[in-house]
Design a protein around this motif. Structure first.
Motif, PDB file in Angstrom:
ATOM      1  N   ILE A  89       0.903  -1.114   0.001  1.00 47.15           N
ATOM      2  CA  ILE A  89       0.090  -0.136   0.077  1.00 47.15           C
ATOM      3  C   ILE A  89       0.853   1.298   0.054  1.00 47.15           C
ATOM      4  O   ILE A  89       0.744   2.058  -0.633  1.00 47.15           O
ATOM      5  CB  ILE A  89      -1.078  -0.027   1.112  1.00 47.15           C
ATOM      6  CG1 ILE A  89      -1.977  -1.188   1.196  1.00 47.15           C
ATOM      7  CG2 ILE A  89      -1.534   1.285   1.500  1.00 47.15           C
ATOM      8  CD1 ILE A  89      -2.810  -1.292   2.037  1.00 47.15           C
ATOM      9  N   VAL A  90       1.941   1.113   0.853  1.00 51.78           N
ATOM     10  CA  VAL A  90       2.959   2.397   1.013  1.00 51.78           C
ATOM     11  C   VAL A  90       3.497   2.485  -0.699  1.00 51.78           C
ATOM     12  O   VAL A  90       3.403   3.847  -0.851  1.00 51.78           O
ATOM     13  CB  VAL A  90       3.997   2.222   2.159  1.00 51.78           C
ATOM     14  CG1 VAL A  90       4.887   3.170   1.796  1.00 51.78           C
ATOM     15  CG2 VAL A  90       3.011   2.356   3.337  1.00 51.78           C
ATOM     16  N   LEU A  91       4.030   1.556  -0.846  1.00 52.86           N
ATOM     17  CA  LEU A  91       4.877   1.737  -2.344  1.00 52.86           C
ATOM     18  C   LEU A  91       3.833   2.073  -3.266  1.00 52.86           C
ATOM     19  O   LEU A  91       4.131   3.049  -4.159  1.00 52.86           O
ATOM     20  CB  LEU A  91       5.191   0.231  -2.750  1.00 52.86           C
ATOM     21  CG  LEU A  91       6.337  -0.305  -1.943  1.00 52.86           C
ATOM     22  CD1 LEU A  91       6.996  -1.713  -2.418  1.00 52.86           C
ATOM     23  CD2 LEU A  91       7.796   0.983  -2.185  1.00 52.86           C
ATOM     24  N   GLY A  92       2.587   1.772  -3.156  1.00 56.51           N
ATOM     25  CA  GLY A  92       1.532   2.184  -4.255  1.00 56.51           C
ATOM     26  C   GLY A  92       1.333   3.725  -4.147  1.00 56.51           C
ATOM     27  O   GLY A  92       1.340   4.256  -5.226  1.00 56.51           O
ATOM     28  N   ILE A  93       1.129   4.121  -2.879  1.00 59.63           N
ATOM     29  CA  ILE A  93       0.912   5.553  -2.856  1.00 59.63           C
ATOM     30  C   ILE A  93       2.195   6.284  -3.389  1.00 59.63           C
ATOM     31  O   ILE A  93       2.093   7.383  -3.804  1.00 59.63           O
ATOM     32  CB  ILE A  93       0.678   6.102  -1.292  1.00 59.63           C
ATOM     33  CG1 ILE A  93      -0.580   5.249  -0.809  1.00 59.63           C
ATOM     34  CG2 ILE A  93       0.756   7.322  -0.910  1.00 59.63           C
ATOM     35  CD1 ILE A  93      -0.872   5.211   0.759  1.00 59.63           C
ATOM     36  N   ILE A  94       3.424   5.891  -3.010  1.00 59.11           N
ATOM     37  CA  ILE A  94       4.495   6.582  -3.561  1.00 59.11           C
ATOM     38  C   ILE A  94       4.465   6.518  -4.917  1.00 59.11           C
ATOM     39  O   ILE A  94       4.981   7.788  -5.513  1.00 59.11           O
ATOM     40  CB  ILE A  94       5.783   5.761  -2.848  1.00 59.11           C
ATOM     41  CG1 ILE A  94       6.039   6.011  -1.449  1.00 59.11           C
ATOM     42  CG2 ILE A  94       7.120   6.440  -3.607  1.00 59.11           C
ATOM     43  CD1 ILE A  94       7.009   5.163  -0.520  1.00 59.11           C
ATOM     44  N   VAL A  95       4.127   5.648  -5.677  1.00 67.29           N
ATOM     45  CA  VAL A  95       3.983   5.649  -7.184  1.00 67.29           C
ATOM     46  C   VAL A  95       3.235   6.636  -7.626  1.00 67.29           C
ATOM     47  O   VAL A  95       3.525   7.396  -8.395  1.00 67.29           O
ATOM     48  CB  VAL A  95       3.889   4.105  -7.593  1.00 67.29           C
ATOM     49  CG1 VAL A  95       3.672   4.188  -9.064  1.00 67.29           C
ATOM     50  CG2 VAL A  95       4.955   3.208  -7.269  1.00 67.29           C
ATOM     51  N   LEU A  96       2.078   6.410  -6.990  1.00 63.02           N
ATOM     52  CA  LEU A  96       1.038   7.516  -7.313  1.00 63.02           C
ATOM     53  C   LEU A  96       1.581   8.914  -7.199  1.00 63.02           C
ATOM     54  O   LEU A  96       1.277   9.809  -8.095  1.00 63.02           O
ATOM     55  CB  LEU A  96      -0.383   7.306  -6.543  1.00 63.02           C
ATOM     56  CG  LEU A  96      -1.051   5.909  -7.071  1.00 63.02           C
ATOM     57  CD1 LEU A  96      -2.458   5.880  -5.987  1.00 63.02           C
ATOM     58  CD2 LEU A  96      -1.560   6.092  -8.494  1.00 63.02           C
ATOM     59  N   LEU A  97       2.025   9.340  -5.895  1.00 59.96           N
ATOM     60  CA  LEU A  97       2.541  10.607  -5.672  1.00 59.96           C
ATOM     61  C   LEU A  97       3.688  11.152  -6.798  1.00 59.96           C
ATOM     62  O   LEU A  97       3.654  12.084  -7.264  1.00 59.96           O
ATOM     63  CB  LEU A  97       3.418  10.575  -4.372  1.00 59.96           C
ATOM     64  CG  LEU A  97       2.045  10.855  -3.351  1.00 59.96           C
ATOM     65  CD1 LEU A  97       2.917  10.806  -1.884  1.00 59.96           C
ATOM     66  CD2 LEU A  97       1.347  12.178  -3.342  1.00 59.96           C
ATOM     67  N   PHE A  98       4.351  10.181  -7.136  1.00 59.95           N
ATOM     68  CA  PHE A  98       5.571  10.404  -8.057  1.00 59.95           C
ATOM     69  C   PHE A  98       5.002  10.594  -9.419  1.00 59.95           C
ATOM     70  O   PHE A  98       5.365  11.802 -10.148  1.00 59.95           O
ATOM     71  CB  PHE A  98       6.459   9.006  -8.240  1.00 59.95           C
ATOM     72  CG  PHE A  98       7.374   9.370  -9.323  1.00 59.95           C
ATOM     73  CD1 PHE A  98       8.748  10.010  -8.980  1.00 59.95           C
ATOM     74  CD2 PHE A  98       7.527   8.632 -10.464  1.00 59.95           C
ATOM     75  CE1 PHE A  98       9.536  10.121  -9.959  1.00 59.95           C
ATOM     76  CE2 PHE A  98       8.278   8.785 -11.578  1.00 59.95           C
ATOM     77  CZ  PHE A  98       9.738   9.690 -11.186  1.00 59.95           C
ATOM     78  N   LEU A  99       3.719   9.944  -9.758  1.00 59.20           N
ATOM     79  CA  LEU A  99       3.189   9.950 -11.181  1.00 59.20           C
ATOM     80  C   LEU A  99       2.614  11.404 -11.196  1.00 59.20           C
ATOM     81  O   LEU A  99       2.525  12.275 -12.091  1.00 59.20           O
ATOM     82  CB  LEU A  99       2.317   8.908 -11.396  1.00 59.20           C
ATOM     83  CG  LEU A  99       2.855   7.391 -11.790  1.00 59.20           C
ATOM     84  CD1 LEU A  99       1.722   6.769 -11.967  1.00 59.20           C
ATOM     85  CD2 LEU A  99       3.523   7.846 -13.079  1.00 59.20           C
ATOM     86  N   TRP A 100       1.738  11.793 -10.065  1.00 59.15           N
ATOM     87  CA  TRP A 100       1.320  13.065  -9.887  1.00 59.15           C
ATOM     88  C   TRP A 100       2.160  14.150  -9.912  1.00 59.15           C
ATOM     89  O   TRP A 100       1.820  15.150 -10.673  1.00 59.15           O
ATOM     90  CB  TRP A 100       0.360  12.998  -8.463  1.00 59.15           C
ATOM     91  CG  TRP A 100      -0.371  14.127  -8.359  1.00 59.15           C
ATOM     92  CD1 TRP A 100      -1.490  14.852  -9.047  1.00 59.15           C
ATOM     93  CD2 TRP A 100      -0.018  15.294  -7.285  1.00 59.15           C
ATOM     94  NE1 TRP A 100      -2.170  15.798  -8.406  1.00 59.15           N
ATOM     95  CE2 TRP A 100      -1.069  16.191  -7.502  1.00 59.15           C
ATOM     96  CE3 TRP A 100       0.758  15.375  -6.092  1.00 59.15           C
ATOM     97  CZ2 TRP A 100      -1.317  17.145  -6.637  1.00 59.15           C
ATOM     98  CZ3 TRP A 100       0.504  16.393  -5.386  1.00 59.15           C
ATOM     99  CH2 TRP A 100      -0.388  17.323  -5.479  1.00 59.15           C
ATOM    100  N   LEU A 101       3.341  14.187  -8.991  1.00 57.24           N
ATOM    101  CA  LEU A 101       4.306  15.153  -9.273  1.00 57.24           C
ATOM    102  C   LEU A 101       4.751  15.274 -10.761  1.00 57.24           C
ATOM    103  O   LEU A 101       5.233  16.480 -11.043  1.00 57.24           O
ATOM    104  CB  LEU A 101       5.353  14.987  -8.259  1.00 57.24           C
ATOM    105  CG  LEU A 101       5.076  15.051  -6.838  1.00 57.24           C
ATOM    106  CD1 LEU A 101       6.044  14.757  -5.944  1.00 57.24           C
ATOM    107  CD2 LEU A 101       4.655  16.623  -6.463  1.00 57.24           C
ATOM    108  N   SER A 102       5.019  14.303 -11.573  1.00 55.75           N
ATOM    109  CA  SER A 102       5.652  14.309 -12.727  1.00 55.75           C
ATOM    110  C   SER A 102       4.613  14.981 -13.752  1.00 55.75           C
ATOM    111  O   SER A 102       5.031  15.763 -14.611  1.00 55.75           O
ATOM    112  CB  SER A 102       6.180  13.000 -13.282  1.00 55.75           C
ATOM    113  OG  SER A 102       5.071  11.904 -13.606  1.00 55.75           O
ATOM    114  N   ILE A 103       3.376  14.736 -13.571  1.00 51.25           N
ATOM    115  CA  ILE A 103       2.226  15.334 -14.188  1.00 51.25           C
ATOM    116  C   ILE A 103       2.084  16.919 -14.041  1.00 51.25           C
ATOM    117  O   ILE A 103       2.155  17.834 -14.985  1.00 51.25           O
ATOM    118  CB  ILE A 103       0.935  14.721 -14.230  1.00 51.25           C
ATOM    119  CG1 ILE A 103       0.890  13.322 -14.654  1.00 51.25           C
ATOM    120  CG2 ILE A 103      -0.193  15.679 -14.719  1.00 51.25           C
ATOM    121  CD1 ILE A 103      -0.271  12.606 -14.303  1.00 51.25           C
ATOM    122  N   LEU A 104       2.345  17.240 -12.697  1.00 45.96           N
ATOM    123  CA  LEU A 104       2.501  18.712 -12.448  1.00 45.96           C
ATOM    124  C   LEU A 104       3.593  19.592 -12.931  1.00 45.96           C
ATOM    125  O   LEU A 104       3.413  20.517 -13.295  1.00 45.96           O
ATOM    126  CB  LEU A 104       2.552  18.729 -10.869  1.00 45.96           C
ATOM    127  CG  LEU A 104       1.198  18.830 -10.107  1.00 45.96           C
ATOM    128  CD1 LEU A 104       1.510  18.826  -8.720  1.00 45.96           C
ATOM    129  CD2 LEU A 104       0.085  19.447 -10.545  1.00 45.96           C
TER     130      LEU A 104
END
Length: 107
Positions: A89-104
């Motif tokens: 779950i934590v790894l999934g959240i980190i991946v989602l945050l990384f993707l969100w930041l790269s989109i921003l």
């Protein structure tokens, strides 16, 4: 009879010191002492080796008074699985945050 008592009794019947048995099982003497004093239990691999070396069936080692060892091993397995789920779950959240930041950054 409890695991600790079976272990101690069988070790003494074979005229082995804690150190000698520990060496055969590739553990420390202190670890073996903790097993004989009901302070900890061996992992399943070591338990199988112990059963073979002492010529004591696994069910005799596992089926003691109240099955404390079985309960402890089962709890350890459940805890390990629980922590594995948390890690995913934590790894999934980190991946989602990384993707969100790269989109921003692109916007």
């Amino acid at each position: 009879m409890q695991f600790a008592n079976v272990l101690r009794k069988k070790r003494k019947e074979l005229h082995l010191t804690q150190q000698q048995l520990a060496d055969k099982l590739h553990v420390t003497r202190q670890t073996l002492s903790r097993w004989e004093n009901n302070l900890s239990y061996p992992n399943l691999d070591t338990l199988v080796n112990l059963s073979e070396f002492l010529a004591v069936p696994l069910d005799i080692l596992l089926k003691g008074d109240g099955n404390l060892m079985v309960n402890k091993i089962s709890q350890d397995v459940r805890d390990k699985n629980k922590y594995k789920h948390y890690l995913l779950i934590v790894l999934g959240i980190i991946v989602l945050l990384f993707l969100w930041l790269s989109i921003l950054e692109r916007v």
